[in-house]
Structure formats: structure tokens, C-alpha cells
Design a protein around this motif. Sequence first.
Motif, PDB file in Angstrom:
ATOM      1  N   PHE A   7       0.666  -1.294   0.017  1.00  9.93           N
ATOM      2  CA  PHE A   7      -0.043  -0.043  -0.099  1.00  9.93           C
ATOM      3  C   PHE A   7       0.978   1.112  -0.019  1.00  9.93           C
ATOM      4  O   PHE A   7       1.894   1.416   0.547  1.00  9.93           O
ATOM      5  N   LEU A   8       0.619   2.277  -0.688  1.00 15.69           N
ATOM      6  CA  LEU A   8       1.091   3.671  -0.486  1.00 15.69           C
ATOM      7  C   LEU A   8      -0.025   4.290   0.192  1.00 15.69           C
ATOM      8  O   LEU A   8      -1.143   4.366  -0.211  1.00 15.69           O
ATOM      9  N   ILE A   9       0.511   5.087   1.286  1.00 14.90           N
ATOM     10  CA  ILE A   9      -0.436   5.723   2.092  1.00 14.90           C
ATOM     11  C   ILE A   9      -0.273   7.189   2.026  1.00 14.90           C
ATOM     12  O   ILE A   9       0.746   7.605   2.286  1.00 14.90           O
ATOM     13  N   ALA A  10      -1.086   7.781   1.393  1.00 12.34           N
ATOM     14  CA  ALA A  10      -0.637   9.354   1.337  1.00 12.34           C
ATOM     15  C   ALA A  10      -0.542  10.074   2.646  1.00 12.34           C
ATOM     16  O   ALA A  10      -1.387   9.880   3.493  1.00 12.34           O
ATOM     17  N   MET A  11       0.704  10.790   2.875  1.00 10.86           N
ATOM     18  CA  MET A  11       0.754  11.500   3.953  1.00 10.86           C
ATOM     19  C   MET A  11      -0.147  12.936   4.224  1.00 10.86           C
ATOM     20  O   MET A  11      -0.697  13.138   3.079  1.00 10.86           O
ATOM     21  N   PRO A  12      -0.649  13.311   5.118  1.00 14.22           N
ATOM     22  CA  PRO A  12      -1.391  14.549   5.424  1.00 14.22           C
ATOM     23  C   PRO A  12      -0.995  15.536   4.706  1.00 14.22           C
ATOM     24  O   PRO A  12      -1.752  16.329   4.132  1.00 14.22           O
ATOM     25  N   SER A  13       0.364  15.819   4.321  1.00 14.10           N
ATOM     26  CA  SER A  13       0.773  16.970   3.424  1.00 14.10           C
ATOM     27  C   SER A  13       0.423  16.853   2.096  1.00 14.10           C
ATOM     28  O   SER A  13       0.781  17.890   1.608  1.00 14.10           O
ATOM     29  N   VAL A  14      -0.026  15.647   1.672  1.00 14.58           N
ATOM     30  CA  VAL A  14      -0.482  15.420   0.095  1.00 14.58           C
ATOM     31  C   VAL A  14      -1.861  16.254   0.239  1.00 14.58           C
ATOM     32  O   VAL A  14      -2.477  15.563   0.435  1.00 14.58           O
ATOM     33  N   TRP A 143       4.644   9.757   0.476  1.00 14.28           N
ATOM     34  CA  TRP A 143       3.884   8.302   0.810  1.00 14.28           C
ATOM     35  C   TRP A 143       4.603   7.585   2.027  1.00 14.28           C
ATOM     36  O   TRP A 143       5.747   7.732   1.998  1.00 14.28           O
ATOM     37  N   LEU A 144       3.874   6.887   2.584  1.00 12.04           N
ATOM     38  CA  LEU A 144       4.296   5.788   3.490  1.00 12.04           C
ATOM     39  C   LEU A 144       3.907   4.504   2.533  1.00 12.04           C
ATOM     40  O   LEU A 144       3.226   4.487   1.919  1.00 12.04           O
ATOM     41  N   THR A 145       4.826   3.462   2.954  1.00 13.22           N
ATOM     42  CA  THR A 145       4.581   2.237   2.353  1.00 13.22           C
ATOM     43  C   THR A 145       4.442   1.211   3.294  1.00 13.22           C
ATOM     44  O   THR A 145       5.187   1.247   4.542  1.00 13.22           O
ATOM     45  N   VAL A 146       3.878  -0.089   3.060  1.00  7.96           N
ATOM     46  CA  VAL A 146       3.503  -1.181   4.018  1.00  7.96           C
ATOM     47  C   VAL A 146       3.070  -2.342   3.118  1.00  7.96           C
ATOM     48  O   VAL A 146       2.296  -2.145   2.171  1.00  7.96           O
ATOM     49  N   ALA A 147       3.426  -3.336   3.404  1.00  6.05           N
ATOM     50  CA  ALA A 147       2.969  -4.689   2.761  1.00  6.05           C
ATOM     51  C   ALA A 147       1.497  -4.732   2.914  1.00  6.05           C
ATOM     52  O   ALA A 147       0.700  -4.314   3.975  1.00  6.05           O
ATOM     53  N   ALA A 148       0.868  -4.909   1.726  1.00  3.33           N
ATOM     54  CA  ALA A 148      -0.742  -4.954   1.657  1.00  3.33           C
ATOM     55  C   ALA A 148      -1.438  -6.009   2.497  1.00  3.33           C
ATOM     56  O   ALA A 148      -0.672  -7.277   2.577  1.00  3.33           O
ATOM     57  N   ASP A 149      -2.530  -5.959   2.976  1.00  2.00           N
ATOM     58  CA  ASP A 149      -3.490  -6.905   3.479  1.00  2.00           C
ATOM     59  C   ASP A 149      -4.611  -6.996   2.750  1.00  2.00           C
ATOM     60  O   ASP A 149      -5.228  -5.957   2.778  1.00  2.00           O
TER      61      ASP A 149
END
Length: 183
Positions: A7-14, A143-149
Motif C-alpha cells: 500500500f502507498l498511504i498518502a501523507m497528510p501533507s499531500v 507516501w508511507l509504504t506497507v505490505a498490503a493486507d
Amino acid sequence: MNLSNHFLIAMPSVLDPVFGGSVVYLCEHNERGALGMVINKPTDMTMDSLLARLNLKPEINALAARPVMFGGPVQEDRGFVLHTPVGKFSSMLQITDEIAFTTSKDVLEAFASGSGPERLLVSIGYSGWSAGQLEQEISSNGWLTVAADPKVIFDMPIEMRYSAALKLLGIDPMMLASEAGHA
């Protein structure tokens, strides 16, 4: 770096209207670029209305009210499907044992007839990055990244997907700052 099945998770600054507050599932990431689908931005179109446009009548009416997602700003006139890898479809890319990506109509035909995947997410458009572009956005704290679930994609209510993706990192969404610091 290969972020396929992340997952790419948008940072609040985006603050971009397309990607602000979004979670993108990356289907493919390699030296040529990246391809993914936003999984938490519904359109006003439902599965029922999409299937009607394709002259398909769903056998399972309970899923017909499910919204179609805005997958991203690329090819907004085409449909893209994330689903459990059940069967073989014309243009299916199996990403993991639990997730496949398909761009052909046959997956929707199978779904409508009740013989296709039960777990699916349909989007209009997709998200794409050229070579090195995504890496630059990540290094710029976009972006933050994390393995998808797969549960976040298929089982989680849409409005909970952003916080659920952050929780995979052990982050409380309320603790994120909108500005990044650099030492």
C-alpha cells in the motif's frame, strides 16, 4: 526497491485532490515504473450501473450496490479489477495467491453470472508512475509504504481503509503531522 503488493498511504501533507487522503494498492513496481489502484475513493457509480452499461445483469443482487472506485487519473475511461485469483481471465496478472489484477471484461461477466471471484474491487482508471517517479515521491515524504493486507482491500469499509492501512504500520492516524522534518 520493489513495492508490488504494497500500500502507498498518502501523507497528510499531500493536498492533491487526486491523491490526498488516498491508499493505493501497487499491482506492479519495477525499473520501468509503477501501476496501482486507489482503493478508498468511491465514485458515484455502483456495480449495478456499471454492469448495466455493459449489458450484464448480476445474479447476486447483494453486491450490486457496491461502489466503483476512482482508481486514479490514468485511463479514466476504462475499468480495472482487483480480485481473488479465481479462474483465468484474458488479461489477468496474478500478484499474490490472494490478489489478481484484471483489465478484461470477462472477469465482470463471470462476476455477473455468479461464477467469478466473490471478492473484488472495481475501479475506473488507475494510478501510474514513470521510472523513478514514485521513488522520488516517497523520498520527498509524500507516501508511507506497507505490505498490503487483502482484508483492507476486500473486507474493510471504504471509510476505514486509510486508518486500517496506517495501523498496519502501527501508526495512529491522529499522530501524523502534516509537515515532515529533515535533520
